[in-house]
Design an enzyme around this catalytic site. Structure first.
Site, PDB file in Angstrom:
ATOM      1  CD  GLU A 317      -2.585  -1.568   0.034  1.00 15.16           C
ATOM      2  OE1 GLU A 317      -2.919  -0.638  -0.737  1.00 15.16           O
ATOM      3  OE2 GLU A 317      -2.827  -2.757  -0.220  1.00 15.16           O
ATOM      4  CE1 TYR A 404      -2.884  -6.273  -6.188  1.00 17.96           C
ATOM      5  CE2 TYR A 404      -4.468  -7.049  -7.807  1.00 17.96           C
ATOM      6  CZ  TYR A 404      -4.165  -6.295  -6.690  1.00 17.96           C
ATOM      7  OH  TYR A 404      -5.150  -5.557  -6.076  1.00 17.96           O
TER       8      TYR A 404
END
Length: 626
Positions: A317, A404
């Site tokens: 993040e 991803y």
């Protein structure tokens, strides 16, 4: 401590305006907006939270930059009850709410005075959200750790913020914003912007107001809010964590390395440009592992393992502060520009902090994720392209093993071919050149060719750029993990498969990555006695690491192992993270007469605790909803 120090913003400062991309590949079909005609550049919210009615009400004042001759602006709305729209002086503007489309909401077309010049106008939208607004989850006190006060949090990505903010809800239309939010005492409000006051200001009987601002243009899905019984604890000069008081100590311990992570990220790819990096550890119904909302990352409590073994989530993040927040995919067909680049960056942060062995093991798991996705869909399937095809480019489309993992392996392959020093210099310069701007696959490939390949035909052939981005499967130049990364673990899994031998002592010394690798390498078909032996030797049903517990439950339920059912039921009742919830229900539903009644019974009890992001796919699986 009640919160980080307030930040002063320059009064009257002109907000930064980000460019938009007008090429065909940048078009976002999931917004009604026409940004080339008239676009939102700034949003000012003045809203009240009503926990009893589960509504947000107030106004949004929008700065509209209109092209010469433009006589209208179109906003996105999904369920908003709009009372009026006026100009800055209070004069009513004509507007029409069009037909609603499932998953997209409805267009709000507003008439504005035409002008011969490109000028900015202000419009004021007065509105109320509906109780079922998909971005917002309202929790009763009993659904919180403290059990005394209600709680609210939002999840805007990919296109849910149009259920509580009337704006142009597209990642390519970046906007600055500010907000004044009132809430009942003693609740604290936090948002993904700079906090403008230390404590809430009086706002009438029993209510307080909190003010925030984001002076840099962001994708609108990054406007986020949470409110509840919250406590703040500083972790470093510019980092800290919010959570409920009963969770603060665990959260502080797990997040102790955050300030070091920020420094490591800056050393890799340049300065952190958002001021503070705070986090909030939310209740377990939060549907994602984390959400990279600027200045305030939202985190699931499922990463609290007690040993920092799952704090790769925090690194991920944080990395989004560059890849995703600083440079954002212009539309959802290029999600890999956010998630793939971030997954690579995350791994580099982990290597800087925890060493090459852990990083290479986690990179090997990314490689496994890519291979699993390609095996599932087929090497020729369009969905295995990084630039998603039209039938998979929905806001929440694609597969994580591609967006991803294949994205991360693409960057790692480039690093291997050109060398880390040259690759890092290019990636840092990419963030600098495109800071606070949207991007497309075509744009990043053009930048690679201009600033890394630089006309070297041999290097162009080696990199196979178009094959990676636009082609299915995996090109032949792919980076492959060191086979020794998991040599001992793979040997143990092989020994178990051949002889039923379990080395519990070795398991205790393994990292989380090694344990996950071991479980993934076990034979898919196991008998009840074999599963009982495995559970007893490794104490899997009492595992405190949620990633490992999930992997065990998925294996056990796939083999109709009855003793795993109460463990799964407890897990699904306390965890709302879609990554865990959806696969477990899928596994149960795939077990016919044994699993389907179990899935339906559990879901009937747990559905009300999940966010709409989680219930969406599970409804389709368990309830057969469209």
């Amino acid at each position: 401590m009640t919160g980080p120090s307030p930040t002063a913003l320059a009064d009257g400062a002109t907000p930064m305006i980000s460019p938009i991309l007008t090429t065909a590949d940048a078009h976002d079909p999931f917004t009604y907006a026409e940004p080339e005609v008239a676009r939102v550049t700034h949003v000012a919210l003045d809203l009240a939270l009503d926990f009893k009615a589960k509504r947000v009400s107030g106004s949004a004042t929008l700065d509209i930059l209109a092209a010469p001759g433009a006589d209208h602006v179109i906003l996105d709305s999904d369920g908003l009850d709009i009372a009026s729209i006026t100009d800055a002086s209070g004069k009513k503007l004509a507007f029409n709410v069009g037909a609603e489309q499932a998953g997209k909401g409805a267009p709000v077309r507003i008439t504005i005075p035409a002008s011969n010049a490109s000028i900015t106008r202000k419009i004021v939208v007065t509105y109320t959200t509906r109780p079922g607004a998909e971005a917002l989850q309202w929790l009763a006190p009993e659904q919180t750790a403290g059990g005394t006060y209600p709680y609210l949090f939002s999840q805007g990505q990919p296109t849910l913020n149009r259920t509580w903010i009337p704006t142009q809800d597209s990642p390519g239309i970046r906007q600055t914003w500010e907000a004044r939010i009132t809430a009942p005492e003693p609740l604290t409000v936090v948002m993904s912007g700079l906090r403008l006051s230390q404590v809430g200001e009086p706002a009438g009987p029993g209510r307080r107001a909190f003010r925030f601002a984001m002076d840099k243009p962001v994708a609108p899905y990054l406007i986020a809010i949470a409110a509840g019984d919250l406590e703040f604890r500083a972790l470093g000069p510019r980092t800290g964590v919010w959570t409920e008081p009963s969770m603060i100590e665990r959260s502080v311990a797990e997040l102790a390395d955050t300030e070091k992570m920020v420094s490591a990220a800056e050393a890799l790819y340049g300065p952190y440009r958002w001021g503070r990096y705070d986090m909030i550890v939310l209740p377990p119904s939060f549907p994602y592992g984390g959400m990279e909302n600027p200045t305030l990352t939202f985190l699931t409590p499922t990463f609290l393992a007690g040993d920092k073994s799952l704090n790769g989530l925090v690194a991920h993040e944080l990395a989004h502060s560059w890849s995703g927040n600083l440079v954002t995919n212009a539309n959802w067909s290029d999600s890999w520009i956010n998630e793939g680049v971030t997954s690579y960056f995350e791994n580099r942060i982990m290597e800087a902090l925890y060493g090459r062995k852990r990083a290479m093991q986690e990179a090997a798991l990314q490689y496994d994720g890519m291979e699993e996705a390609i095996a599932e869909y087929g090497a020729d399937a369009d969905i295995t392209r990084l630039h998603l095809p039209k039938d998979a480019d929905a806001p929440d489309g694609g597969a994580s093993g591609i967006i991803y993992d294949k994205g991360a392996i693409f960057l790692r392959t480039m690093e291997q071919i050109v060398g880390r020093e040259k690759f890092d210099a290019w990636l840092m310069s990419w963030f600098d050149r495109h800071a606070f701007q949207p991007a497309t696959s075509a744009l990043i490939l053009a930048d690679l060719r201009a600033n890394l390949v630089k006309g070297d035909a041999a290097l162009e052939r080696k990199l196979m750029l178009d094959a990676w981005v636009y082609g299915p499967g995996v090109p032949s130049n792919v980076w492959r993990p060191d086979p020794q990364a998991f040599a001992d673990v793979d040997a143990a899994a092989k020994a178990y498969g051949a002889e039923g031998k379990i080395d519990a002592a070795a398991w205790k010394g393994w990292t989380t990555a090694e344990r996950l690798r071991f479980i993934s390498r076990l034979p898919e078909k196991r008998s009840a006695p074999q599963l009982a032996q495995l559970d007893s030797a490794l104490d899997l049903s009492n595992e405190g690491n949620n990633e490992i517990l999930f992997a065990w439950l998925n294996l056990a339920l796939a083999n109709r192992y009855d003793p795993a059912v109460p463990v799964a039921e407890k897990f699904l009742a306390h965890v709302g993270r879609r990554k865990f919830v959806a696969p477990l229900f899928k596994t149960l539903m795939g077990q016919g007469d044994w699993g389907q009644p179990i899935a339906k019974r559990i879901y009937a009890e747990t559905r009300k605790t999940y966010h709409s992001v989680t219930t969406g796919p599970v409804d389709k699986m368990v309830l057969g909803a469209n």
